[in-house]
Structures are given as structure tokens and as C-alpha cells.
Design a protein around this motif. Sequence first.
Motif, short mmCIF file in Angstrom:
data_model
loop_
_atom_site.label_atom_id
_atom_site.label_comp_id
_atom_site.label_asym_id
_atom_site.label_seq_id
_atom_site.Cartn_x
_atom_site.Cartn_y
_atom_site.Cartn_z
N VAL A 143 0.96 -1.22 -0.01
CA VAL A 143 -0.08 0.13 0.01
C VAL A 143 0.81 1.20 -0.03
CG1 VAL A 143 -1.56 1.35 1.13
CG2 VAL A 143 -1.84 -1.25 1.29
N LEU A 144 0.83 2.07 -1.18
CA LEU A 144 1.60 3.16 -1.11
C LEU A 144 1.09 4.20 -0.13
CD1 LEU A 144 1.48 3.84 -5.05
CD2 LEU A 144 3.46 2.49 -3.48
N THR A 145 2.01 4.92 0.60
CA THR A 145 1.64 5.95 1.51
C THR A 145 2.40 7.07 1.08
OG1 THR A 145 3.07 5.18 3.27
CG2 THR A 145 0.91 4.32 3.51
N THR A 146 1.88 8.29 0.36
CA THR A 146 2.58 9.16 -0.11
C THR A 146 2.07 10.83 0.01
OG1 THR A 146 1.22 9.12 -2.20
CG2 THR A 146 3.34 7.70 -2.00
N ASP A 147 2.71 11.53 -0.22
CA ASP A 147 2.39 12.95 0.10
C ASP A 147 1.47 13.38 -1.11
OD1 ASP A 147 3.39 13.16 2.62
OD2 ASP A 147 5.20 13.77 1.85
N THR A 148 1.76 12.74 -2.23
CA THR A 148 1.08 13.62 -3.46
C THR A 148 0.78 12.45 -4.34
OG1 THR A 148 3.24 13.50 -4.79
CG2 THR A 148 2.72 15.62 -3.30
N VAL A 149 -0.07 12.74 -5.35
CA VAL A 149 -0.18 11.84 -6.39
C VAL A 149 0.73 11.41 -7.28
CG1 VAL A 149 -1.77 11.53 -8.59
CG2 VAL A 149 -2.72 12.60 -6.49
N GLU A 150 1.53 12.52 -7.74
CA GLU A 150 2.78 12.33 -8.38
C GLU A 150 3.92 11.37 -7.71
OE1 GLU A 150 6.35 14.75 -10.41
OE2 GLU A 150 5.29 15.78 -8.97
N GLN A 151 4.11 11.30 -6.54
CA GLN A 151 4.75 10.14 -5.74
C GLN A 151 4.20 8.87 -6.08
OE1 GLN A 151 4.89 11.94 -1.69
NE2 GLN A 151 6.69 12.89 -2.10
N ALA A 152 2.84 8.74 -5.85
CA ALA A 152 2.14 7.61 -6.00
C ALA A 152 2.34 6.76 -7.19
CB ALA A 152 0.57 7.63 -5.45
N LEU A 153 2.32 7.81 -8.42
CA LEU A 153 2.39 7.33 -9.71
C LEU A 153 3.87 6.91 -10.05
CD1 LEU A 153 0.20 10.22 -11.44
CD2 LEU A 153 -0.24 7.46 -11.47
N ASN A 154 4.78 7.64 -9.53
CA ASN A 154 6.22 7.23 -9.60
C ASN A 154 6.40 6.11 -9.26
OD1 ASN A 154 6.76 9.74 -10.90
ND2 ASN A 154 7.61 10.62 -9.13
N GLY A 213 5.05 2.54 -11.20
CA GLY A 213 5.82 2.10 -12.34
C GLY A 213 6.23 3.54 -13.25
N ILE A 214 5.75 4.38 -13.10
CA ILE A 214 6.03 5.61 -13.92
C ILE A 214 7.45 5.92 -14.00
CG2 ILE A 214 5.67 8.18 -14.61
CD1 ILE A 214 2.86 7.69 -14.55
N LYS A 215 8.11 5.79 -12.66
CA LYS A 215 9.59 6.30 -12.50
C LYS A 215 10.43 5.55 -11.74
CE LYS A 215 11.37 11.13 -12.11
NZ LYS A 215 11.02 12.26 -11.34
N ALA A 216 9.86 5.07 -10.75
CA ALA A 216 10.79 4.42 -9.83
C ALA A 216 10.48 3.11 -9.54
CB ALA A 216 10.52 5.03 -8.25
N GLY A 217 10.30 2.31 -10.57
CA GLY A 217 9.75 0.75 -10.52
C GLY A 217 8.36 0.68 -10.07
N ASN A 218 7.83 -0.49 -9.93
CA ASN A 218 6.44 -0.78 -9.76
C ASN A 218 6.61 -1.46 -8.14
OD1 ASN A 218 3.88 -2.62 -9.41
ND2 ASN A 218 3.72 -1.49 -11.59
N LYS A 219 5.94 -0.93 -7.31
CA LYS A 219 5.80 -1.37 -5.78
C LYS A 219 4.77 -2.59 -5.85
CE LYS A 219 8.86 1.50 -4.16
NZ LYS A 219 10.29 1.16 -4.10
N GLY A 220 3.98 -2.84 -6.63
CA GLY A 220 3.26 -3.90 -6.64
C GLY A 220 4.05 -5.21 -7.02
N ALA A 221 4.84 -5.01 -8.12
CA ALA A 221 5.83 -6.24 -8.51
C ALA A 221 6.72 -6.53 -7.52
CB ALA A 221 6.52 -5.55 -9.89
N GLU A 222 7.40 -5.36 -6.88
CA GLU A 222 8.47 -5.70 -5.86
C GLU A 222 7.62 -6.31 -4.65
OE1 GLU A 222 10.14 -1.98 -4.50
OE2 GLU A 222 10.53 -1.72 -6.66
N ALA A 223 6.37 -5.97 -4.42
CA ALA A 223 5.86 -6.86 -3.34
C ALA A 223 5.55 -8.31 -3.42
CB ALA A 223 4.43 -6.12 -2.77
N THR A 224 5.04 -8.42 -4.70
CA THR A 224 4.95 -9.81 -5.01
C THR A 224 6.30 -10.69 -5.07
OG1 THR A 224 3.03 -9.29 -6.39
CG2 THR A 224 4.11 -10.96 -7.09
N LEU A 225 7.43 -9.92 -5.73
CA LEU A 225 8.64 -10.78 -5.57
C LEU A 225 9.15 -10.88 -4.08
CD1 LEU A 225 10.50 -8.82 -8.55
CD2 LEU A 225 9.57 -11.18 -8.49
N ALA A 226 8.81 -10.23 -3.24
CA ALA A 226 9.24 -10.35 -1.80
C ALA A 226 8.33 -11.70 -1.17
CB ALA A 226 8.87 -8.91 -1.14
N MET A 227 6.97 -11.53 -1.87
CA MET A 227 6.25 -12.81 -1.15
C MET A 227 6.96 -14.29 -1.69
SD MET A 227 4.50 -11.61 1.18
CE MET A 227 5.77 -10.96 1.44
#
Length: 156
Positions: A115-126, A129-143
Amino acid sequence: MNRIEAHLLATDLKFAIISTRWNHLIVDRLVEGAELAFVQHGGRSENLDHYLSPGAYEVPLIARKLAESGRYDAIVCLGAVIKGDTDHYDFVAGGAANGILNTSLHTGVPVAFGVLTTDTVEQALNRAGIKAGNKGAEATLAMIETVNLLRQIPQS
């Protein structure tokens, strides 16, 4: 010293993804990343179930029920909580994080906090997968790695 590492193979794993309806334009990208990571690491799409939660605060209860069902090797929780002008963010983000952690600890089923917890929509989009990798993919790989590592721990 023995070094025990897990592999990143999902060939025989069954996962559940829980995603939130809030901020769906961001969360949909996280789900896409999670699904892609699962399949790219040998998982079959039919071994991946996707549950839609109204919001992040409801995710821990859904995760708990899924973990207790015994049907899943791991659960990936995905959402986006974006800070606003009130304290609501703190309660939702904190409640989701604590509930997800407690679910994993109490059931013994690995549960990812994607679950992303960000200050801005831009940070969440980044982070979706827009800029800083995809945290959904990272969470799945961790599992995937966590499940495979847990399988290597000797049972008493």
C-alpha cells in the motif's frame, strides 16, 4: 555458517492479491505489476486470485479471512493512500499497515504491505511504475522469496 537463500520461482504457488478501489488509476498499475511479476517468475495466472477492497482500511480484515482459509501461500495487499489536509491519512495508513502486519504474524501466512503511502499523487504514480519501479511487482517478488525461504526452515 550456513547461508540459506530462497529462489524466485512461483511455479507451484497460489497467491491472492487484494487491491483497493480508491485511487484505482494508481492501484491498477500496481496490480498489473504484481500479476506480471508472478507470471514472469513461473506462476500461472490461474493460481492468482484478485479481490477488490473498498479501501485500504478494509484490507486487513479481507487479508485475515484469506489467510485463515488455507488456500493461499501468500497475500499481496495493494493500494494508495495519499495525504490530504486532515488526519484521516494517518489513521487509514497506520491502520492498514498494522492490520496487515498482524495478519501475517497471527496466521503465519506471508502478507505483503504494498500500500503506497505518499504525500502527492505524483509520488504515488512514480512508485506505481512511471518512474521508480513498480511497488506491486516488488511486493509480489518479496512474497515469492519469503514463501520459498519459509519452506526451507526445518519443522520441529
